[in-house]
Scaffold this active site. Structure first.
Site, PDB file in Angstrom:
ATOM      1  N   HIS A  80     -10.022  -3.002   1.853  1.00 18.35           N
ATOM      2  CA  HIS A  80      -8.657  -2.948   1.326  1.00 18.35           C
ATOM      3  C   HIS A  80      -8.542  -1.647   0.533  1.00 18.35           C
ATOM      4  CE1 HIS A  80      -5.292  -4.079  -1.326  1.00 18.35           C
ATOM      5  NE2 HIS A  80      -5.040  -5.093  -0.519  1.00 18.35           N
ATOM      6  N   ASP A 140     -16.311  -7.184  -3.118  1.00 19.20           N
ATOM      7  CA  ASP A 140     -14.898  -7.485  -3.356  1.00 19.20           C
ATOM      8  C   ASP A 140     -14.660  -8.879  -2.790  1.00 19.20           C
ATOM      9  OD1 ASP A 140     -12.192  -7.801  -3.352  1.00 19.20           O
ATOM     10  OD2 ASP A 140     -11.735  -6.003  -2.193  1.00 19.20           O
ATOM     11  N   GLN A 170     -10.819 -12.226  -1.098  1.00 21.71           N
ATOM     12  CA  GLN A 170     -10.530 -13.214  -0.059  1.00 21.71           C
ATOM     13  C   GLN A 170     -11.584 -14.316  -0.025  1.00 21.71           C
ATOM     14  OE1 GLN A 170      -7.767 -13.280   1.684  1.00 21.71           O
ATOM     15  NE2 GLN A 170      -6.995 -11.271   1.092  1.00 21.71           N
ATOM     16  N   LYS A 176      -4.681 -15.332  -5.579  1.00 21.44           N
ATOM     17  CA  LYS A 176      -5.040 -15.791  -4.232  1.00 21.44           C
ATOM     18  C   LYS A 176      -5.791 -17.122  -4.296  1.00 21.44           C
ATOM     19  CE  LYS A 176      -5.662 -11.043  -2.514  1.00 21.44           C
ATOM     20  NZ  LYS A 176      -4.377 -10.661  -1.931  1.00 21.44           N
ATOM     21  N   CYS A 208      -2.600  -2.993   3.747  1.00 23.09           N
ATOM     22  CA  CYS A 208      -3.314  -2.191   2.733  1.00 23.09           C
ATOM     23  C   CYS A 208      -4.693  -1.789   3.228  1.00 23.09           C
ATOM     24  CB  CYS A 208      -3.423  -2.923   1.399  1.00 23.09           C
ATOM     25  SG  CYS A 208      -1.850  -3.205   0.628  1.00 23.09           S
TER      26      CYS A 208
END
Lengths: 144, 413
Positions: free
Chosen positions: B129, B207, B210, B233, B371
């Site tokens: 991202h 990261d 998600q 999220k 993104c």
């Protein structure tokens, strides 16, 4: 069957989006400019040929959605034979039409399908993308 | 009554916990397949935030009065809940930020400028991202750090040989890789990534924006040095994110922002810093959002990650099989280990037209480059449509998507 989808994607938009009539680079042109929408990767390259002070012909190369391509194609017909001053008025009328849903210039009937974009706020930039490129092309040309 | 405490996984019960799912869009039931962009909020999160505003609110950490003490306790509870969620050794490893983006930027600016030396390198991947790309470009340009990009395979998986090849010269100080692609749904082999990074003397960051939503995360088992995720999220509010950072790294890292809360003492001549993690938390924090995120974490923990993962695996398999069966619809990526994020293209139709036509049928998906422009270029695409699933997504919604795509195919042919 698709009545619920037809309000925005009218036949004119679908046909023009799929098989634009003016979607080619002009053999001879005296002004050109690119426009892009980084949000979706849509790109348009507008080519203009003048005769005297008026735009005689407009062609374009584009990669994008049905709405942006249909808008470019309808634009090519709306601006042919028009002065820069009149084209600026037409572009403003299109801007108002996509924002309000009302096309307030009766002389621009051919652009009416674009007013439907009003119903999809997130798509306004698709419709206005070629008009921005045309503005850049005309500003870059010597005539004004 | 909510889904918490009920045996098994009952999606109807889960859905009843999310008030917004009762909304109609264009006169139809909302089919919300855009949770990877931001998830909807359960009643317990909404109630926790409203309750704080109505009954228990003041600034935190410094007040000497009852309201401040109680609010501090409620807010700080998110640090404990997060430590438990990630299986961190203790709460001091949890830095509260404003988003995943802020968490990654904190590492880039504090660890990057404070610990990494010019000439060292940072490794990211081709499927990051922008939030895990641009901060490193900024570090590269400001601090003389080399930025290396680990390749992915055509299947949309991290190319592990290519990744290792970037590490062998020993110049890499930090590896920062997505734990789950927001475009392809690919899970990266986190354990192996961290292991290889350490083997070649680099620290490792994941990261987890998600992944944390879909899988149980164990930062100690992974031995990862930094792990970033965001609240919104994970069914929590916007405006709050988390950076897990090993305590010894935090101690060595300089603070990024100066201000209140991050100091021990201040004079005009000099200031001394508060202990980690507070030295990274300047200013009044996102108090209500912290309280909301605590409620969200409690919610997903009560439902249970085994149940969540099983539900989403079933949805993903169903979606892959339904979408692949539609001629002209192409699902992007063929990763072996993938979760409930599916990007696809429809032959002859631009992704934005597809998204608008789905929206006309009450189905919310995302379209564009997500993104991740460099990934799109790597895949030879301008844009895709993306359906993403959450705890509340149903098989019927996946069917609705597939049926709608069949209609759209017909519309464009």
């Amino acid at each position: 069957m698709f009545d619920d989808l037809r309000d925005l994607y009218q036949d004119a938009i679908m046909q023009r989006g799929r098989a634009p009539r003016h979607g080619t680079r002009l053999a001879a042109y005296d002004a050109e400019a690119r426009g892009d929408n980084p949000m979706c990767g849509d790109r348009v390259h507008v080519f203009v040929r003048h005769e005297g002070d008026v735009v005689a012909e407009l062609g374009f190369e584009a990669r994008g959605c049905a709405i942006s391509i249909a808008s470019a194609d309808l634009m090519a017909e709306a601006v042919a034979g028009q002065s820069h001053a009149r084209i600026a008025e037409i572009a403003e009328a299109v801007e108002r039409a996509v924002r309000t849903g009302v096309l307030d210039d009766p002389a621009l009937e051919g652009l009416r399908p674009l007013a439907a974009v009003h119903a999809a706020k997130s798509r306004l930039k698709c419709a206005t993308l070629p008009w921005g490129a045309l503005k850049s092309a005309l500003e870059g040309s010597v005539r004004s | 009554m909510n889904a918490i405490g009920k045996p098994g996984f009952d999606v109807a019960r889960i859905r009843a916990d999310f008030p917004i799912l009762a909304e109609k869009v264009r006169g139809r039931d909302l089919v919300f397949l855009d949770s990877a962009a931001s998830a909807q909020k359960p009643r317990v999160v909404i109630d926790a935030m409203v309750h704080a505003m109505e009954h228990q609110y003041a600034n935190v950490h410094r007040g000497l009065h009852w309201m401040s003490e109680r609010t501090t306790e409620a807010y700080e509870a998110v640090r404990d809940a997060t430590a438990e969620l990630l299986n961190a050794p203790d709460r001091s490893h949890i830095i509260i930020t404003y988003s995943s983006t802020a968490a990654i930027n904190l590492v880039a600016q504090s660890y990057g400028r404070g610990i990494l030396k010019p000439g060292q390198a940072v490794v990211i991947s081709e499927m990051e991202h922008h939030a895990n790309l641009v901060p490193w470009q900024m570090l590269r340009d400001a601090h003389g750090i080399e930025l290396r990009i680990a390749p992915i395979t055509d299947a949309g998986e991290l190319d592990m040989a290519g990744f290792e090849a970037l590490l062998v010269d020993g110049k890499v100080g930090l590896v920062s890789i997505t734990h789950m692609s927001n475009v392809l749904g690919t899970y990266t082999p986190a354990e192996r990534i961290v292991q290889l990074a350490h083997q070649y003397g680099a620290k490792a960051m994941l990261d987890g924006s998600q992944s944390v939503v879909h899988r149980r995360i164990d930062v100690q088992a992974l031995d990862v040095d930094f792990f970033a995720f965001t609240g919104h999220k994970l069914y929590g509010p916007t405006g709050i994110g988390i950076l897990y950072a090993k305590r010894e790294l935090q101690d060595a890292m300089p603070p990024l922002f100066g201000g209140g809360d991050m100091i021990r003492s201040v004079s005009f001549e000099r200031s001394t810093w508060n202990d980690a993690p507070y030295k990274f938390e300047a200013g009044t924090p996102a108090i209500l959002e912290g309280i909301g995120l605590k409620a969200a974490i409690d919610y997903v923990q009560a439902v249970g990650f085994d149940a969540i993962a099983a539900h989403e695996r079933a949805l993903t398999e169903h979606a892959l099989s339904k979408l692949s069966a539609i001629e002209g619809v192409r699902v992007i990526g063929r990763a072996q280990d993938r979760g409930g994020v599916l990007s696809f293209t429809v032959e002859g139709a631009h992704a934005h037209d597809v998204a608008t036509l789905l929206d006309r049928q009450g189905i919310a998906v995302r379209a564009g480059h997500h993104c991740a422009e460099p990934l799109m270029r790597r895949l030879g695409l301008d844009s895709t449509s993306r359906a993403s699933f959450g705890i509340y997504t149903t098989m019927a919604e996946v069917d609705a998507l597939a049926d709608a795509l069949v209609r759209i195919k017909g519309f464009f042919s």
